[in-house]
Design a protein around this motif. Structure first.
Motif, PDB file in Angstrom:
ATOM      1  N   SER A  15      -5.939  -3.875  -5.689  1.00  0.00           N
ATOM      2  CA  SER A  15      -4.659  -3.520  -5.053  1.00  0.00           C
ATOM      3  C   SER A  15      -4.069  -4.652  -4.222  1.00  0.00           C
ATOM      4  O   SER A  15      -3.007  -4.470  -3.613  1.00  0.00           O
ATOM      5  CB  SER A  15      -4.834  -2.270  -4.185  1.00  0.00           C
ATOM      6  OG  SER A  15      -5.596  -2.566  -3.027  1.00  0.00           O
ATOM      7  N   HIS A  16      -4.737  -5.819  -4.196  1.00  0.00           N
ATOM      8  CA  HIS A  16      -4.194  -6.920  -3.392  1.00  0.00           C
ATOM      9  C   HIS A  16      -4.903  -8.228  -3.748  1.00  0.00           C
ATOM     10  O   HIS A  16      -6.061  -8.419  -3.411  1.00  0.00           O
ATOM     11  CB  HIS A  16      -4.397  -6.619  -1.905  1.00  0.00           C
ATOM     12  CG  HIS A  16      -3.698  -7.547  -0.970  1.00  0.00           C
ATOM     13  ND1 HIS A  16      -2.786  -7.126  -0.037  1.00  0.00           N
ATOM     14  CD2 HIS A  16      -3.791  -8.888  -0.806  1.00  0.00           C
ATOM     15  CE1 HIS A  16      -2.346  -8.161   0.664  1.00  0.00           C
ATOM     16  NE2 HIS A  16      -2.953  -9.243   0.223  1.00  0.00           N
ATOM     17  N   CYS A  17      -4.190  -9.089  -4.456  1.00  0.00           N
ATOM     18  CA  CYS A  17      -4.726 -10.440  -4.698  1.00  0.00           C
ATOM     19  C   CYS A  17      -3.541 -11.393  -4.743  1.00  0.00           C
ATOM     20  O   CYS A  17      -2.383 -10.970  -4.739  1.00  0.00           O
ATOM     21  CB  CYS A  17      -5.531 -10.491  -5.993  1.00  0.00           C
ATOM     22  SG  CYS A  17      -4.619 -10.030  -7.470  1.00  0.00           S
ATOM     23  N   HIS A  18      -3.865 -12.680  -4.752  1.00  0.00           N
ATOM     24  CA  HIS A  18      -2.812 -13.709  -4.738  1.00  0.00           C
ATOM     25  C   HIS A  18      -2.991 -14.610  -5.951  1.00  0.00           C
ATOM     26  O   HIS A  18      -3.582 -15.683  -5.866  1.00  0.00           O
ATOM     27  CB  HIS A  18      -2.886 -14.513  -3.438  1.00  0.00           C
ATOM     28  CG  HIS A  18      -2.688 -13.685  -2.214  1.00  0.00           C
ATOM     29  ND1 HIS A  18      -1.440 -13.271  -1.788  1.00  0.00           N
ATOM     30  CD2 HIS A  18      -3.570 -13.155  -1.337  1.00  0.00           C
ATOM     31  CE1 HIS A  18      -1.571 -12.530  -0.689  1.00  0.00           C
ATOM     32  NE2 HIS A  18      -2.857 -12.443  -0.398  1.00  0.00           N
ATOM     33  N   LEU A  19      -2.498 -14.138  -7.102  1.00  0.00           N
ATOM     34  CA  LEU A  19      -2.701 -14.903  -8.336  1.00  0.00           C
ATOM     35  C   LEU A  19      -1.866 -16.174  -8.367  1.00  0.00           C
ATOM     36  O   LEU A  19      -2.154 -17.077  -9.151  1.00  0.00           O
ATOM     37  CB  LEU A  19      -2.353 -14.032  -9.552  1.00  0.00           C
ATOM     38  CG  LEU A  19      -3.274 -12.832  -9.779  1.00  0.00           C
ATOM     39  CD1 LEU A  19      -2.775 -11.985 -10.947  1.00  0.00           C
ATOM     40  CD2 LEU A  19      -4.710 -13.287 -10.043  1.00  0.00           C
ATOM     41  N   GLY A  47       3.030 -11.491  -2.861  1.00  0.00           N
ATOM     42  CA  GLY A  47       3.760 -12.702  -2.509  1.00  0.00           C
ATOM     43  C   GLY A  47       3.667 -13.015  -1.023  1.00  0.00           C
ATOM     44  O   GLY A  47       3.638 -12.122  -0.187  1.00  0.00           O
ATOM     45  N   GLN A  48       3.616 -14.308  -0.748  1.00  0.00           N
ATOM     46  CA  GLN A  48       3.602 -14.777   0.646  1.00  0.00           C
ATOM     47  C   GLN A  48       4.760 -15.747   0.810  1.00  0.00           C
ATOM     48  O   GLN A  48       4.585 -16.960   0.698  1.00  0.00           O
ATOM     49  CB  GLN A  48       2.274 -15.462   0.957  1.00  0.00           C
ATOM     50  CG  GLN A  48       1.085 -14.505   0.920  1.00  0.00           C
ATOM     51  CD  GLN A  48      -0.230 -15.217   1.125  1.00  0.00           C
ATOM     52  OE1 GLN A  48      -0.550 -16.177   0.441  1.00  0.00           O
ATOM     53  NE2 GLN A  48      -1.021 -14.763   2.090  1.00  0.00           N
ATOM     54  N   GLY A  49       5.946 -15.220   1.018  1.00  0.00           N
ATOM     55  CA  GLY A  49       7.149 -16.048   1.119  1.00  0.00           C
ATOM     56  C   GLY A  49       8.030 -15.831  -0.101  1.00  0.00           C
ATOM     57  O   GLY A  49       7.605 -15.243  -1.100  1.00  0.00           O
ATOM     58  N   GLY A 101       5.762  -6.692   1.094  1.00  0.00           N
ATOM     59  CA  GLY A 101       4.690  -7.274   1.896  1.00  0.00           C
ATOM     60  C   GLY A 101       3.932  -8.303   1.066  1.00  0.00           C
ATOM     61  O   GLY A 101       4.263  -8.512  -0.109  1.00  0.00           O
ATOM     62  N   GLU A 102       2.929  -9.010   1.631  1.00  0.00           N
ATOM     63  CA  GLU A 102       2.401  -8.551   2.861  1.00  0.00           C
ATOM     64  C   GLU A 102       3.247  -9.030   4.013  1.00  0.00           C
ATOM     65  O   GLU A 102       3.780 -10.124   4.011  1.00  0.00           O
ATOM     66  CB  GLU A 102       0.938  -8.969   3.040  1.00  0.00           C
ATOM     67  CG  GLU A 102       0.686 -10.480   2.991  1.00  0.00           C
ATOM     68  CD  GLU A 102      -0.819 -10.749   2.963  1.00  0.00           C
ATOM     69  OE1 GLU A 102      -1.307 -11.009   1.872  1.00  0.00           O
ATOM     70  OE2 GLU A 102      -1.474 -10.655   4.007  1.00  0.00           O
ATOM     71  N   ALA A 103       3.317  -8.137   5.007  1.00  0.00           N
ATOM     72  CA  ALA A 103       4.080  -8.403   6.206  1.00  0.00           C
ATOM     73  C   ALA A 103       3.232  -7.919   7.373  1.00  0.00           C
ATOM     74  O   ALA A 103       2.435  -6.999   7.202  1.00  0.00           O
ATOM     75  CB  ALA A 103       5.393  -7.633   6.161  1.00  0.00           C
ATOM     76  N   PHE A 162      -2.574  -0.369   5.126  1.00  0.00           N
ATOM     77  CA  PHE A 162      -3.153  -1.438   5.942  1.00  0.00           C
ATOM     78  C   PHE A 162      -4.181  -2.143   5.066  1.00  0.00           C
ATOM     79  O   PHE A 162      -5.210  -1.570   4.723  1.00  0.00           O
ATOM     80  CB  PHE A 162      -3.810  -0.860   7.199  1.00  0.00           C
ATOM     81  CG  PHE A 162      -2.821  -0.584   8.285  1.00  0.00           C
ATOM     82  CD1 PHE A 162      -2.602  -1.507   9.301  1.00  0.00           C
ATOM     83  CD2 PHE A 162      -2.088   0.592   8.270  1.00  0.00           C
ATOM     84  CE1 PHE A 162      -1.667  -1.257  10.299  1.00  0.00           C
ATOM     85  CE2 PHE A 162      -1.143   0.841   9.269  1.00  0.00           C
ATOM     86  CZ  PHE A 162      -0.935  -0.083  10.278  1.00  0.00           C
ATOM     87  N   HIS A 163      -3.863  -3.386   4.682  1.00  0.00           N
ATOM     88  CA  HIS A 163      -4.747  -4.065   3.735  1.00  0.00           C
ATOM     89  C   HIS A 163      -5.831  -4.839   4.483  1.00  0.00           C
ATOM     90  O   HIS A 163      -5.653  -5.216   5.632  1.00  0.00           O
ATOM     91  CB  HIS A 163      -3.903  -4.977   2.813  1.00  0.00           C
ATOM     92  CG  HIS A 163      -3.993  -6.426   3.100  1.00  0.00           C
ATOM     93  ND1 HIS A 163      -4.927  -7.246   2.487  1.00  0.00           N
ATOM     94  CD2 HIS A 163      -3.291  -7.216   3.933  1.00  0.00           C
ATOM     95  CE1 HIS A 163      -4.781  -8.476   2.938  1.00  0.00           C
ATOM     96  NE2 HIS A 163      -3.805  -8.489   3.816  1.00  0.00           N
ATOM     97  N   CYS A 164      -6.959  -5.043   3.818  1.00  0.00           N
ATOM     98  CA  CYS A 164      -8.103  -5.789   4.353  1.00  0.00           C
ATOM     99  C   CYS A 164      -8.375  -5.367   5.806  1.00  0.00           C
ATOM    100  O   CYS A 164      -8.342  -6.177   6.722  1.00  0.00           O
ATOM    101  CB  CYS A 164      -7.844  -7.289   4.265  1.00  0.00           C
ATOM    102  SG  CYS A 164      -9.306  -8.292   4.528  1.00  0.00           S
ATOM    103  N   THR A 212      -9.403  -7.395  -3.568  1.00  0.00           N
ATOM    104  CA  THR A 212     -10.170  -8.634  -3.337  1.00  0.00           C
ATOM    105  C   THR A 212      -9.543  -9.516  -2.265  1.00  0.00           C
ATOM    106  O   THR A 212     -10.248 -10.281  -1.609  1.00  0.00           O
ATOM    107  CB  THR A 212     -10.271  -9.480  -4.621  1.00  0.00           C
ATOM    108  OG1 THR A 212      -8.960  -9.780  -5.084  1.00  0.00           O
ATOM    109  CG2 THR A 212     -11.087  -8.763  -5.679  1.00  0.00           C
ATOM    110  N   ASP A 213      -8.206  -9.491  -2.137  1.00  0.00           N
ATOM    111  CA  ASP A 213      -7.486 -10.491  -1.335  1.00  0.00           C
ATOM    112  C   ASP A 213      -7.814 -11.903  -1.835  1.00  0.00           C
ATOM    113  O   ASP A 213      -7.742 -12.871  -1.073  1.00  0.00           O
ATOM    114  CB  ASP A 213      -7.797 -10.374   0.168  1.00  0.00           C
ATOM    115  CG  ASP A 213      -6.674 -10.949   1.038  1.00  0.00           C
ATOM    116  OD1 ASP A 213      -5.574 -11.191   0.512  1.00  0.00           O
ATOM    117  OD2 ASP A 213      -6.902 -11.153   2.246  1.00  0.00           O
ATOM    118  N   ALA A 214      -8.218 -12.003  -3.113  1.00  0.00           N
ATOM    119  CA  ALA A 214      -8.540 -13.316  -3.692  1.00  0.00           C
ATOM    120  C   ALA A 214      -7.318 -14.235  -3.585  1.00  0.00           C
ATOM    121  O   ALA A 214      -6.203 -13.758  -3.729  1.00  0.00           O
ATOM    122  CB  ALA A 214      -8.926 -13.134  -5.157  1.00  0.00           C
TER     123      ALA A 214
HETATM  124 ZN    ZN Z   1      -3.336 -11.131   1.226  1.00  0.00          ZN
END
Ligand code: ZN
Length: 268
Positions: A15-19, A47-49, A101-103, A162-164, A212-214
């Motif tokens: 449910s949350h990774c950064h490919l 996405g981050q930005g 998010g993430e925000a 609320f992730h991680c 994973t928040d990989a």
């Molecule tokens: Zn993240």
């Protein structure tokens, strides 16, 4: 000892990774192949930005198992200007996008002045409510300020996750009462993470997610030996299943169903 059958758990959702991160984007076909072999059927790349979010949408257009969240994280909040929110809303209109998010607020790293973090977060929370998208929240050491923002901003009936999660176990009840899901990453497997494990036990099954928040924070037993990637979700899932006294396959189905409900994913 890890056997081959431990490395596969059918029907998992990351449910949350950064490919689009530098580490994972180098070889997406291999990362997704390994994820498929581990049993993952759906991945949400976050996405981050603005640019990173646009890249995530592009990627999801090429691989049907991907969905996207678009957002402006707390670390880059100092470079956010007022026109960013309109651009974020435009990105959020893409059919691949299922969340904002993430925000959030990160007072642990404090890479950006806190008042700016709060302002950028509150505006994204408002946008999530307006667009009726669930919000993916990153919160570290900023719980009071985070909840104060949710007292003012209407997130609607499906507020987000609320992730991680790294907060106190005692806070879980309040987050659940406010309608949130809570997600756990590889950190829950770390030897010194007793509080994280205690928090996981407080979450009602129907509000639990895994991720994973990989490429960050690989789960044990790979914490020190491997970069994180979605295929390693199976280790967090098995660990959490044992912690919660449930068969791993049941945890996989439960958390995937929860991700489908939260992000309106439909069937995969
Ligand atoms: Zn993240």
């Amino acid at each position: 000892m890890i056997t081959d059958s431990d490395l596969h758990l059918p029907g998992l959702t990351d449910s949350h990774c950064h490919l689009t991160s530098a580490e994972l984007s180098k070889d997406i076909p291999a990362v997704l192949d390994r994820a498929r072999s581990a049993g993952l059927t759906c991945l949400l790349t976050v996405g981050q930005g603005l640019d990173d979010s646009a890249d995530a949408i592009e990627l999801a257009r090429r691989y049907r198992q991907l969905r996207v969240s678009v957002g402006l994280g707390p670390h880059g909040a100092a470079s956010v200007s007022s026109d960013h929110f309109g651009k974020l809303a435009a990105l959020a209109a893409a059919p691949e996008v299922v969340a904002l998010g993430e925000a959030g607020l990160d007072y642990y790293y404090d890479h950006c002045p806190r008042d700016i973090q709060r302002s950028v977060f509150a505006q994204q929370a408002g946008l999530a409510g307006e667009l009726e998208l669930p919000l993916i929240i990153h919160c570290r050491d900023a719980w009071d300020d985070c909840l104060a923002i949710f007292d003012r901003v209407d997130l609607g009936s499906n507020p987000g996750v609320f992730h991680c999660y790294t907060g106190p176990p005692e806070l879980i009840r309040q987050l659940i009462d406010r309608g949130f899901y809570v997600s756990f990453a590889g950190m829950v497997t770390f030897r010194n993470a007793d509080l994280c494990r205690a928090a996981a036990k407080e979450v009602p099954p129907q509000r639990l997610l895994i991720e994973t928040d990989a490429p960050y924070l690989a789960p044990e037993p790979f914490r020190k030996t491997k970069p994180n990637e979605p295929a390693l979700l199976v280790h967090t899932a098995r660990f959490l299943a044992q912690l919660l006294g449930m068969p791993p396959i049941e945890l996989a189905h439960l958390t995937t169903q929860n991700a489908r409900d939260l992000f309106s994913l439909g069937d995969y």
